[in-house]
Scaffold this motif. Structure first.
Motif, short mmCIF file in Angstrom:
data_model
loop_
_atom_site.label_atom_id
_atom_site.label_comp_id
_atom_site.label_asym_id
_atom_site.label_seq_id
_atom_site.Cartn_x
_atom_site.Cartn_y
_atom_site.Cartn_z
N PHE A 185 0.83 -1.20 0.00
CA PHE A 185 0.00 0.00 0.00
C PHE A 185 0.87 1.26 0.00
O PHE A 185 0.57 2.23 -0.70
N ALA A 186 1.97 1.24 0.75
CA ALA A 186 2.90 2.36 0.75
C ALA A 186 3.47 2.57 -0.65
O ALA A 186 3.60 3.70 -1.12
N GLN A 187 3.78 1.47 -1.32
CA GLN A 187 4.28 1.53 -2.70
C GLN A 187 3.23 2.21 -3.59
O GLN A 187 3.55 3.06 -4.41
N TRP A 188 1.98 1.85 -3.41
CA TRP A 188 0.90 2.43 -4.19
C TRP A 188 0.75 3.93 -3.88
O TRP A 188 0.57 4.75 -4.78
N LEU A 189 0.83 4.28 -2.58
CA LEU A 189 0.65 5.67 -2.17
C LEU A 189 1.72 6.59 -2.74
O LEU A 189 1.41 7.71 -3.16
N ILE A 190 2.96 6.14 -2.74
CA ILE A 190 4.05 7.01 -3.21
C ILE A 190 4.19 6.98 -4.72
O ILE A 190 5.02 7.67 -5.28
N VAL A 194 -10.52 -15.19 4.86
CA VAL A 194 -11.50 -14.34 4.16
C VAL A 194 -11.16 -12.87 4.35
O VAL A 194 -11.21 -12.08 3.40
N LEU A 195 -10.77 -12.47 5.57
CA LEU A 195 -10.39 -11.08 5.80
C LEU A 195 -9.14 -10.71 5.00
O LEU A 195 -9.07 -9.63 4.41
N SER A 196 -8.19 -11.62 4.95
CA SER A 196 -6.98 -11.38 4.16
C SER A 196 -7.31 -11.31 2.67
O SER A 196 -6.73 -10.50 1.93
N ALA A 197 -8.25 -12.13 2.23
CA ALA A 197 -8.68 -12.10 0.83
C ALA A 197 -9.31 -10.75 0.49
O ALA A 197 -9.08 -10.21 -0.60
N ALA A 198 -10.07 -10.20 1.42
CA ALA A 198 -10.69 -8.89 1.19
C ALA A 198 -9.61 -7.81 1.07
O ALA A 198 -9.69 -6.94 0.19
N VAL A 199 -8.60 -7.87 1.92
CA VAL A 199 -7.50 -6.91 1.85
C VAL A 199 -6.76 -7.06 0.52
O VAL A 199 -6.44 -6.07 -0.14
N LEU A 200 -6.50 -8.30 0.15
CA LEU A 200 -5.81 -8.57 -1.12
C LEU A 200 -6.61 -8.05 -2.29
O LEU A 200 -6.07 -7.41 -3.21
N GLU A 201 -7.91 -8.27 -2.29
CA GLU A 201 -8.76 -7.83 -3.41
C GLU A 201 -8.82 -6.30 -3.49
O GLU A 201 -8.82 -5.73 -4.58
N LEU A 202 -8.84 -5.64 -2.34
CA LEU A 202 -8.79 -4.17 -2.34
C LEU A 202 -7.48 -3.71 -2.97
O LEU A 202 -7.46 -2.79 -3.79
N ILE A 226 -5.69 -5.34 -5.09
CA ILE A 226 -5.76 -5.66 -6.52
C ILE A 226 -6.51 -4.56 -7.28
O ILE A 226 -6.08 -4.12 -8.34
N ALA A 227 -7.61 -4.11 -6.72
CA ALA A 227 -8.39 -3.05 -7.36
C ALA A 227 -7.57 -1.76 -7.45
O ALA A 227 -7.55 -1.10 -8.50
N LEU A 228 -6.88 -1.41 -6.37
CA LEU A 228 -6.06 -0.20 -6.38
C LEU A 228 -4.93 -0.31 -7.40
O LEU A 228 -4.64 0.63 -8.14
N ALA A 229 -4.28 -1.47 -7.43
CA ALA A 229 -3.18 -1.68 -8.38
C ALA A 229 -3.69 -1.62 -9.82
O ALA A 229 -3.02 -1.05 -10.69
N ALA A 230 -4.83 -2.19 -10.08
CA ALA A 230 -5.37 -2.20 -11.44
C ALA A 230 -5.68 -0.78 -11.91
O ALA A 230 -5.43 -0.44 -13.07
N TRP A 256 -10.54 -3.63 -15.98
CA TRP A 256 -11.23 -4.87 -15.61
C TRP A 256 -10.42 -6.11 -15.99
O TRP A 256 -10.43 -7.10 -15.28
N HIS A 257 -9.72 -6.04 -17.10
CA HIS A 257 -8.88 -7.18 -17.48
C HIS A 257 -7.78 -7.41 -16.44
O HIS A 257 -7.48 -8.55 -16.07
N VAL A 258 -7.20 -6.33 -15.96
CA VAL A 258 -6.15 -6.43 -14.94
C VAL A 258 -6.74 -6.97 -13.63
O VAL A 258 -6.14 -7.84 -12.99
N VAL A 259 -7.91 -6.49 -13.25
CA VAL A 259 -8.56 -6.97 -12.03
C VAL A 259 -8.83 -8.47 -12.12
O VAL A 259 -8.56 -9.22 -11.19
N VAL A 260 -9.36 -8.90 -13.25
CA VAL A 260 -9.67 -10.32 -13.42
C VAL A 260 -8.41 -11.17 -13.37
O VAL A 260 -8.36 -12.21 -12.70
N LEU A 261 -7.36 -10.73 -14.05
CA LEU A 261 -6.10 -11.48 -14.06
C LEU A 261 -5.51 -11.58 -12.66
O LEU A 261 -5.17 -12.68 -12.19
N LEU A 262 -5.40 -10.45 -11.97
CA LEU A 262 -4.80 -10.46 -10.64
C LEU A 262 -5.69 -11.18 -9.62
O LEU A 262 -5.19 -11.88 -8.74
N SER A 263 -7.00 -11.03 -9.76
CA SER A 263 -7.92 -11.73 -8.85
C SER A 263 -7.80 -13.24 -9.04
O SER A 263 -7.85 -14.00 -8.06
#
Length: 138
Positions: free
Chosen positions: A62-67, A95-103, A105-109, A119-126
């Protein structure tokens, strides 16, 4: 033996991440190297503290994403850490970790889709995240 295996896995992730962290030097920022180390180093303790290690790696990502850092091969550490949570922790933590991971993934995409379909990136990473979770559960 497990610690040696975890150290070996961390080395494999380092080798995978090396082109992203060191390639194109000096265009790369020193922070990319620091982020790579910060994302991979916790993997050595992944079996002992799976959820904590996943949390640490997720915070660094997340820090990587923020900067606005570049994508790094060390992002693979997120999948390794998530796999470990799925393999060693309760379903609730998984399940909680999966939710964090998916969030993440969405930010990275959104940030790194390079003008293509987000959406293609979200589907691939998901899909990669689901695979890591299913492997860990089984």
């Amino acid at each position: 033996m497990q610690r040696l295996t975890d150290l070996g896995l961390a080395v494999v992730v380092v080798l995978f991440a090396t082109p992203g962290a060191f390639g194109g030097w000096p265009e790369r920022q020193p922070r990319d190297l620091l982020l790579t180390i910060a994302m991979i180093l916790p993997l050595v303790a992944r079996r002992r503290w799976p959820t904590l290690v996943f949390g640490l790696v997720a915070v660094v990502a997340f820090a990587q994403w923020l900067i606005g850092g570049q994508q790094l091969g060390s992002d693979l550490g997120l999948l390794v850490a998530f796999y470990t949570v799925a393999a060693y922790e309760s379903l609730r933590r998984t399940v909680l970790s999966a939710a964090v991971l998916e969030l993440g993934i969405a930010l990275a995409a959104v940030r790194w889709s390079n003008g293509g379909s987000t959406w293609h990136v979200v589907v691939l990473l998901s899909g990669m995240g689901v695979a890591a979770g299913v492997l860990g559960l089984n």
